[in-house]
Scaffold this active site. Structure first.
Site, PDB file in Angstrom:
ATOM      1  N   GLU A  68      45.853  34.914  38.364  1.00  0.00           N
ATOM      2  CA  GLU A  68      47.117  35.817  38.218  1.00  0.00           C
ATOM      3  C   GLU A  68      48.171  35.232  37.280  1.00  0.00           C
ATOM      4  O   GLU A  68      48.605  36.228  36.596  1.00  0.00           O
ATOM      5  CB  GLU A  68      47.557  35.873  39.835  1.00  0.00           C
ATOM      6  CG  GLU A  68      48.492  36.939  40.100  1.00  0.00           C
ATOM      7  CD  GLU A  68      47.939  38.441  39.964  1.00  0.00           C
ATOM      8  OE1 GLU A  68      46.588  38.387  39.853  1.00  0.00           O
ATOM      9  OE2 GLU A  68      48.698  39.331  40.162  1.00  0.00           O
ATOM     10  N   ASP A  69      48.029  33.977  37.159  1.00  0.00           N
ATOM     11  CA  ASP A  69      49.368  33.502  36.529  1.00  0.00           C
ATOM     12  C   ASP A  69      49.022  32.807  35.228  1.00  0.00           C
ATOM     13  O   ASP A  69      49.937  32.279  34.720  1.00  0.00           O
ATOM     14  CB  ASP A  69      50.278  32.475  37.409  1.00  0.00           C
ATOM     15  CG  ASP A  69      50.778  33.393  38.570  1.00  0.00           C
ATOM     16  OD1 ASP A  69      51.126  34.796  38.377  1.00  0.00           O
ATOM     17  OD2 ASP A  69      50.888  33.064  39.744  1.00  0.00           O
TER      18      ASP A  69
END
Ligand code: MN
Length: 559
Positions: A68-69
């Site tokens: 996600e990051d």
């Protein structure tokens, strides 16, 4: 043991590699608290290690925010750490796309989605550890986010933890959410109960040696006597039921007695009742009859010294750990026993999953119960849960496509849908959606549904709607019932031609005609089959036929 200690145990092991990978991947990233991003994933992994998750689980905890990051993909994770870690990270990432904003319907769908994604219970445990750390650092977030996350925690994650028997975590999550959801009530509690808590604690300290020596005289072995302090969130619930009168809350602080085995539990209970008379109706044997979430313990409330009412909880060490860590405690137990007794472990696992399912299917309203009962059969086999880009959960039949999804959002979105993206990648309209997919629908004004959609949409109602729309616009031929007109007439030259042209003038398609003598009535009978099923039109045709010269009677019937 912490994640770091696990990593140091074997420098080439899975946890060690995940530890290094995550640290490198999150380099330079900071949390709003000012701490490094890595400190977040490390805390999550620490909690998972404390729950004794296996190496795949702890590694997935370390990697849970990588996809996600950071620029890394699920394929990277699989290449480095295998398919199991990939599927755990994938599940956690997907659950992370859900955003709950307090709609009843969403609450149900969210629970269902979690179960669908969390078929491997480790996914749920990672998500719970993630939420725990995020709640502990919630004060650094902007106000609006705090409220949303606190609400989601109180209404989804805390009940989920409770259902999994993780009372400690459930209580902590509720308490962490409480000040954000009820700031005034929280302030009131701090002001009005602090001295009560202190008084109670001093009082119990005074009683403690009395209990300990009585138990010793009865030869009850004691592992631990401690105080259980009631949490603010549950105290508040109880106060609401008791007219906000703190004096009526007997279990503000309770005794908790941990003993080595079952027999000691009941002996201890007897000892307490010998010392002080129990309050009627307050003795609860959750050992013989555990709570639905698996909680086991003996509870009693007695009139103690100075007529003060005190609650006692008695349980074994094993029951205690289960009561605190629930399914996580069970997880360790299962891991330990697996080699020896894998079949039994399997059964226990099934039991937990069953419990989860029962929770998922628990009706919010009693009147829904029968309905849910009827739905219960292979519930999850038939449903998937996709998400809007705003994080709303859309409940769809298995095999559903972006077109089904579009119609669930709004009829217009469905009708005008021209394309779709799933998880930020373009997908064809007949793409088979999977639980957790984040779907974006592209539309074009005034577009109409396409005929071929009927071949792949899964929802029957959508199929019906598309058919209807296409028919209205003439893109789909309606299947029309046929009507046969029976015309009795006195035969004459040109009779058949006059009958046919009368029907043709009403713009009705004639499929076939036949004529011949009607022996029974000694007249001529003409049968004309037509493509018509509108009764008004049929009556009009019949009336016109009656006006044809020589016609005696006209009947019409559907064929
Ligand atoms: Mn996280």
């Amino acid at each position: 043991m912490t994640a770091r200690e696990l990593a140091e145990r074997s420098s080439r092991g899975l946890v060690a590699r995940a530890y290094q990978f995550a640290r490198k991947a999150h380099t330079g990233q900071k949390r709003l608290s000012g701490e490094t991003y890595f400190s977040h994933v490390e805390s999550v992994a620490d909690q998972l290690a404390a729950w004794h998750l296996d190496e795949d689980g702890v590694a997935a905890g370390l990697l849970h925010d990588v996809v996600e990051d950071t620029p890394h993909t699920l394929d990277d994770i699989e290449r480095e750490f295998g398919a199991m870690v990939r599927s755990l990270v994938d599940g956690v990432t997907k659950i992370g796309h859900i955003k709950y904003r307090g709609k009843e319907e969403q609450k149900e769908n969210l629970r269902k989605l979690m179960l669908a994604l969390g078929e491997d219970i480790r996914v749920i445990l990672i998500k719970l550890a993630d939420r725990q750390h995020n709640m502990r650092t919630l004060s650094f977030l902007p106000r609006e986010k705090q409220e949303r996350i606190a609400l989601e925690t109180a209404e989804i994650y805390a009940p989920l933890a409770y259902r999994l028997g993780m009372q400690h975590l459930a209580g902590e999550l509720e308490d962490l959410a409480f000040p954000y959801l009820h700031p005034k009530e929280h302030a009131w509690l701090l002001n009005n109960t602090r001295t009560r808590y202190e008084e109670r604690e001093r009082y119990l300290e005074k009683i403690k040696p009395v209990v300990a020596s009585a138990l010793a005289r009865a030869r009850v072995r004691i592992e631990k006597i401690e105080f259980r302090v009631k949490r603010y969130a549950s105290l508040y619930k109880k106060l609401v039921q008791n007219e906000m009168d703190v004096a009526r809350i007997y279990d503000l602080i309770a005794f908790r007695i941990i003993v080595p085995d079952l027999k000691d539990c009941y002996t201890a209970l007897g000892v307490i009742h010998e010392l002080w008379p129990p309050l009627p109706g307050r003795i609860k044997d959750y050992i013989a009859m555990p709570k639905p979430n698996g909680y086991r313990s003996l509870h009693t409330t007695v009139f103690c010294e100075d007529e003060t009412v005190v609650e006692f909880q008695v349980r074994t060490g094993e029951m205690h750990r289960e009561a605190e860590d629930g399914i996580a405690a069970h997880f360790t137990y299962k891991e330990r026993k697996r080699a020896k007794d894998s079949l039994k472990a399997r059964q226990e696992e099934v039991e937990w999953v069953q419990r989860l399912r029962e929770w998922q299917e628990e009706p919010e309203n009693k009147k829904d119960k029968q309905f849910i009962e009827a739905m219960k059969i292979d519930f999850f086999k038939d449903r998937i849960f996709a998400l809007t880009t705003k994080g709303e959960v859309i409940d769809l039949p298995a095999g559903a496509t972006p077109v089904d999804f579009a119609y669930r959002i709004h009829t217009n979105v469905g009708d005008e849908c021209v394309g779709a993206r799933a998880n930020d990648r373009p997908v064809p309209l007949d793409y088979e959606l999977r639980s957790g997919d984040v779907v974006k629908i592209l539309t074009q004004k005034n577009k109409r549904p396409s005929l071929d959609w009927i071949t792949f949409v899964k929802s029957p109602s959508v199929k019906r709607h598309i058919r209807g729309t296409l028919r209205k616009s003439g893109l789909l031929a309606r299947k029309i019932r046929r009507t046969e007109f029976l015309v009795s007439a006195i035969d004459r030259i040109g009779l058949l031609r006059d009958v046919s042209s009368t029907i043709s003038r009403t713009r009705t398609n004639i499929v076939s005609t036949s004529s011949g003598p009607d022996r029974r009535r000694e007249t001529h009978l003409i049968k004309v089959r037509c493509d018509v099923d509108d009764e008004v039109k049929i009556a009009r045709i019949a009336a016109r036929l009656k006006a044809v010269k020589g016609v005696i009677r006209v009947e019409a019937r559907f064929v």
